[in-house]
Design an enzyme around this catalytic site. Structure first.
Site, short mmCIF file in Angstrom:
data_model
loop_
_atom_site.label_atom_id
_atom_site.label_comp_id
_atom_site.label_asym_id
_atom_site.label_seq_id
_atom_site.Cartn_x
_atom_site.Cartn_y
_atom_site.Cartn_z
N ASN A 117 90.35 49.95 -25.41
CA ASN A 117 90.18 50.71 -24.17
C ASN A 117 90.34 52.19 -24.44
O ASN A 117 91.01 52.61 -25.39
CB ASN A 117 91.19 50.25 -23.12
CG ASN A 117 92.50 50.99 -23.22
OD1 ASN A 117 92.68 52.02 -22.57
ND2 ASN A 117 93.40 50.51 -24.06
N ASN B 292 106.07 56.73 -23.52
CA ASN B 292 104.78 56.39 -24.12
C ASN B 292 104.47 57.37 -25.24
O ASN B 292 103.89 58.42 -25.03
CB ASN B 292 103.69 56.40 -23.03
CG ASN B 292 102.33 55.99 -23.58
OD1 ASN B 292 102.13 56.02 -24.79
ND2 ASN B 292 101.41 55.63 -22.70
N CYS C 19 99.99 55.97 -27.01
CA CYS C 19 98.59 55.95 -26.60
C CYS C 19 97.74 56.72 -27.61
O CYS C 19 97.96 57.92 -27.82
CB CYS C 19 98.48 56.57 -25.21
SG CYS C 19 96.88 56.34 -24.48
N THR D 17 98.62 50.44 -28.83
CA THR D 17 97.33 50.01 -29.36
C THR D 17 96.96 50.74 -30.66
O THR D 17 97.52 51.76 -31.00
CB THR D 17 96.21 50.22 -28.33
OG1 THR D 17 96.23 51.60 -27.94
CG2 THR D 17 96.42 49.34 -27.11
N CYS E 194 89.96 13.02 -42.46
CA CYS E 194 88.87 13.82 -43.03
C CYS E 194 87.54 13.41 -42.41
O CYS E 194 87.21 12.23 -42.36
CB CYS E 194 88.83 13.65 -44.54
SG CYS E 194 87.46 14.54 -45.32
N CYS F 250 86.27 22.55 -47.10
CA CYS F 250 87.36 22.82 -48.04
C CYS F 250 86.81 22.91 -49.46
O CYS F 250 87.19 23.79 -50.23
CB CYS F 250 88.43 21.73 -47.95
SG CYS F 250 87.82 20.05 -48.21
N CYS G 160 86.82 26.41 -51.69
CA CYS G 160 87.62 26.37 -52.91
C CYS G 160 86.72 26.62 -54.12
O CYS G 160 87.08 27.34 -55.05
CB CYS G 160 88.32 25.01 -53.05
SG CYS G 160 89.57 25.00 -54.34
N CYS H 105 90.10 24.22 -42.65
CA CYS H 105 89.73 22.86 -42.25
C CYS H 105 89.61 22.80 -40.73
O CYS H 105 90.52 23.23 -40.02
CB CYS H 105 90.78 21.86 -42.73
SG CYS H 105 90.44 20.17 -42.17
#
Lengths: 432, 456
Positions: free
Chosen positions: A76, A135, A138, A204, A346, A352, A356, A391
């Protein structure tokens, strides 16, 4: 049923969920709706010196999407309140009167001139609010004017302004920290040195969401031009958790009370914040995305979780995970895990295997005895957790500890003694 | 059958509005939000089972990922580069026994990714708006005759044309498309999709079309072999199997394929005559299609009689369910034994009950029953019309009444390939026919270029 009532810096609220200073707390109308929905407290939209700021009249918000347009990140460029101070103060006074059991905190952002603080802090405190939140976080717009993150990025400025606030306030002062720093510790120390009662984090993060694929200009834009905004939401949570944990586990900052902010969408996110050291939490993005009703799951889920854990109050959970956070150099290098695939769960998607195979350690089969079959090759598995992470089936792949015998990958005996990098022979700086 | 009804066959049993609903899209296309949610269900499997199950080997996770990323052009390319009839296949493929049957989502939730509908979504704009994604390679100077205008032939023609060869399609029908145009149930390919797809395929260029020319009538295989550098045979099955019963040519006994073709070509379906009581003999997709369409035209009672059981039926379980939920009764274990006549016209069929003997061989149990009918559809399979091949029929090697081909779809003749329903081992599926045409074209390309190299 666990007791959700919360006390932060002596400020009581029926639950530890406050709305963070942001659009949801812009005015009495919103805050009334929030309290009706069950929120424990609200940090009012940041007050500033009159005349009020003006906001752009184009887009203020943009998001990044995950599955099915689920919002995973939010950004924002809205500034602090754009309403006259007197209007805000009048509404805050009324809200505190109408909702005496809820926490109401005044967020403020004022220029670096003591006289302004001297004039406005007592005026704001007079509304009956429970605390100030400064604050210093910001990251857009206001920082260009020497406020917000521009203060939060310089510990000396934090200390100076926080001292002014403490000087003119009789209620607790919370310093809200910006994550746009290389280490969160110096700002936290500055707050402490100023005598602040606590810190809240994170504000933020500097961000640009994307470009517009048609115009190839920054998105969102105001009349063709855009400016970086503050990033928050689920995607920002891990950054918040790290910073909270750093303050909570560092000796000279560990005693600073923390209000956790960053990516809290459901109760599990709140558990993360609380267990890593926050005493209560603040929420904005989830309300921006789903409305105030999400408080139901936050309170209900947290309460059920505490019951399940045999905890009777929120404070039982606070900081529970802090002792488990350490530096990499102290991780036990003798500890060995291997991935293990539950063949009953599975579904043979093969993800996977391919990850890998492509990016990791070639430790998962795809064919066994001529059939599509995925299992871990312990001789190759380094226990990296990538397969577990990607997975698609929950709990199908898990990590299992090898506690005896030899590691089939290295052929070395598994020992129960811990040994970490500080003593490892490959470490030229090792402790001898 | 003393209370035999008079034959009751007439058009207009339902209003135009009812017919329009009955013959609207069987599975309406996914809208964008639906497609995105569905696409997100794909796990992007390694060596994906769906791709393996697809006769044309479409990279299914690949095209679905491109739907997710809003790269629809790329998604369509992924599909059409393996299967130029990906649009029609998305509508007519029995996905429940192909890609969707093996989707890993079935393991824990019995609900596969709806691949067929996603494929339709991905190809829709490309085919409908005729966005040509393929360019022809440099002209090779070679020419190929493609005999027949169905999926195998058009797939072959498109691939050959893209590889730079000059193609002439010789088709007996007035419109290209073969069974896509004349055979598929109307609610599976609405709004003239078959012709739009044909236009898309021809849009690549380099394909000449001659309609209304039939092998054996207007030209011979010998002639095309002389005129062209290579030939592809994709003429399908022109002949219909007979019931093999006395009076099986009686009035009211109708070839299902022919009736479906009329239905597809009719501009107003309410003008088609349909029986009140309809009996369908057979167990394949043609039986299902003629039965359901008869029902949707307003037939009161539609029965499919099949001589074996549910498991043996050529139509998948899904298709059988579809017929039954459309109001069709399926009677298993009934073999026709006698045609019942009333004043020379069919009034029903007498069936013997059947069963499997201890060796699994079909036998008649000795019991029988009669089923009344105003109209009886034969849907018991089709055959190659060998007569059309003339003398060449003797030199082409065959097996079980079909043309024998190798794995490249090459026949026993050095310059002739074949594919689709007319070859042995064909699977009676559009998607398999497309694959036949594609494989043949790639092998023909090698053959044609070798001939270049040898200086011929």
């Amino acid at each position: 049923m666990a007791d959700l009532t919360s006390e932060f810096l002596g400020i009581k609220s029926p639950n530890p969920f406050w709305l963070a200073s942001a659009p949801p707390t812009d005015k009495a109308y919103n805050v009334n709706r929030a309290f009706e929905a069950g929120w424990g407290g609200a940090v009012w939209k940041t007050l500033g010196e009159d005349p009020p700021v003006v906001n752009v009249n184009g887009p203020r918000y943009a998001v990044s999407y995950g599955n099915d347009r689920r919002v995973i990140g939010f950004n924002n460029i809205e500034l602090i309140t754009d309403r006259p101070l007197s209007v805000n103060l009048e509404e805050m006074r009324q809200i505190k009167r109408d909702w005496p059991d809820r926490a109401l905190v005044a967020s403020v952002m004022l220029p670096m001139e003591e006289a302004v603080w001297a004039r406005l802090v007592p005026m704001i405190e007079d509304t009956g609010v429970d605390a100030f939140e400064l604050n210093f976080g910001c990251p857009h717009g206001m920082s260009e004017r020497g406020m917000g993150a521009a203060v939060g990025q310089v510990p000396e400025y934090i200390q100076m302004a926080a001292e002014w606030c403490k000087k003119y306030a009789s209620i607790p002062v919370i310093v809200k920290l910006t994550p746009n720093v290389t280490s969160i510790l110096p700002p936290a120390r500055a707050a402490k040195a100023a005598g602040a009662d606590g810190v809240s984090l994170i504000n933020t993060i500097n961000s640009i969401m994307r470009v517009d694929y048609d115009t190839l200009s920054m998105y969102p834009s105001t009349d063709g031009m855009g400016s970086h905004g503050g990033y928050c939401g689920p995607g920002a949570k891990p950054i918040a958790l790290h910073m909270i944990a750093e303050i909570a586990r560092t000796a000279d900052t560990a005693d600073i009370p923390i209000s956790g902010i960053g990516g809290i969408t459901d109760w599990r996110d709140a558990v993360d914040h609380l267990a890593l050291g926050a005493q209560n939490v603040q929420v904005c993005t989830a309300a921006m995305v789903y409305g105030f009703k999400i408080i139901d799951d936050l309170t209900d889920g947290l309460s059920n979780f505490l019951d399940e854990k045999g905890m009777t109050r929120v404070s039982d959970l606070v900081g529970k995970a802090v002792p488990s956070v350490t530096d990499w150099q102290y991780l036990n290098l003798n500890y060995i895990e291997k991935a293990s695939i539950d063949q009953d769960l599975c579904i043979s998607c093969g993800r996977c295997h391919v990850v890998c195979e492509d990016v990791s350690h070639q430790a998962i089969t795809h064919t066994v005895n001529g059939k599509r079959h995925f299992e871990v090759i312990d001789e190759e598995c380094v226990g990296c957790n990538l397969c577990v992470s990607i997975c698609p089936v929950d709990a199908c792949i898990t990590m299992k500890q090898l506690s005896s015998g030899t590691d089939p990958r290295t052929g070395q005996a598994i020992v129960s003694e811990k040994a970490d990098w500080t003593t490892h022979p490959n470490n030229p700086m090792r402790v001898r | 059958m003393t209370d035999m009804l008079q034959a009751d066959i007439k058009p207009g049993r339902l209003s135009d509005a009812e017919i329009e609903i009955n013959f609207s899209d069987m599975h309406p296309p996914l809208r964008r939000p639906e497609a995105l949610v569905e696409a997100d269900r794909c796990y992007f499997c390694f060596d994906a089972p769906c791709t393996t199950a697809c006769p044309t080997g479409i990279d299914i996770p690949g095209f679905i990922q491109k739907i997710r990323s809003n790269n629809l052009k790329g998604s369509a390319y992924t599909i059409l580069s393996e299967n130029i009839m990906g649009g029609m296949c998305s509508r007519v493929c029995p996905t429940e026994v192909l890609c969707e049957e093996v989707c890993v989502r079935n393991t824990l939730e019995d609900k596969p990714v709806r691949i067929g509908l996603l494929q339709r979504y991905a190809t829709q704009a490309t085919v409908e708006d005729n966005q040509q994604l393929f360019q022809r390679q440099q002209e090779s100077g070679k020419s190929v005759a493609v005999v027949g205008g169905g999926p195998a032939s058009l797939s072959c023609a498109h691939r050959l044309a893209s590889l730079g060869h000059r193609v002439t399609v010789l088709d007996a029908a007035d419109k290209l498309g073969g069974l896509n145009e004349y055979g598929i149930a109307a609610y599976k390919a609405t709004q003239g999709f078959a012709q739009r797809e044909v236009n898309y395929i021809l849009g690549i260029g380099g394909i000449d079309v001659r309609n209304g020319v039939a092998l054996g009538t207007n030209f011979s295989l010998t002639e095309v072999r002389e005129e062209y550098d290579a030939v592809f045979l994709g003429f399908g099955l022109g002949g219909v199997n007979e019931l093999g019963l006395e009076n099986d040519q009686a009035e009211g006994i109708v070839d299902a394929v022919e009736y479906i073709s009329q239905l597809r070509q009719a501009s107003h379906k309410s003008t088609l005559p349909v029986g009140r009581k309809v009996l369908v003999i057979g167990g394949g997709m043609t039986a299902i299609d003629v039965a359901v369409q008869s029902k949707r035209l307003g037939a009161e009672q539609v029965i499919i009689a099949y001589r074996r059981g549910q498991q043996q039926m050529g139509a998948s379980e899904h298709e059988q369910d579809f017929a039954q939920t459309s109001g069709v009764s399926i009677r298993y274990w009934l073999a026709p034994s006698r045609v019942l006549l009333n004043e020379g016209r069919v009034s029903g069929v007498c069936f013997d009950y059947t069963r499997l003997d201890d060796n699994g061989k079909l036998e008649r149990s000795g019991d029988s029953c009669e089923l009344e009918a105003d109209i009886v559809f034969k849907a018991i399979g089709q055959k190659v019309l060998w007569g059309a091949l003339g003398d060449s029929a003797e030199v082409l090697e065959t097996k079980a009444g079909r043309i024998e081909v190798d794995e490249h779809r090459k026949t026993s003749l050095a310059d002739v390939w074949a594919g689709g329903d007319c070859i042995f081992g064909g699977e009676d599926l559009t998607v398999s026919a497309v694959q036949d045409g594609k494989l043949a074209a790639m092998n023909m390309d090698r053959f044609l270029r070798q001939r270049n190299g040898s200086g011929e």
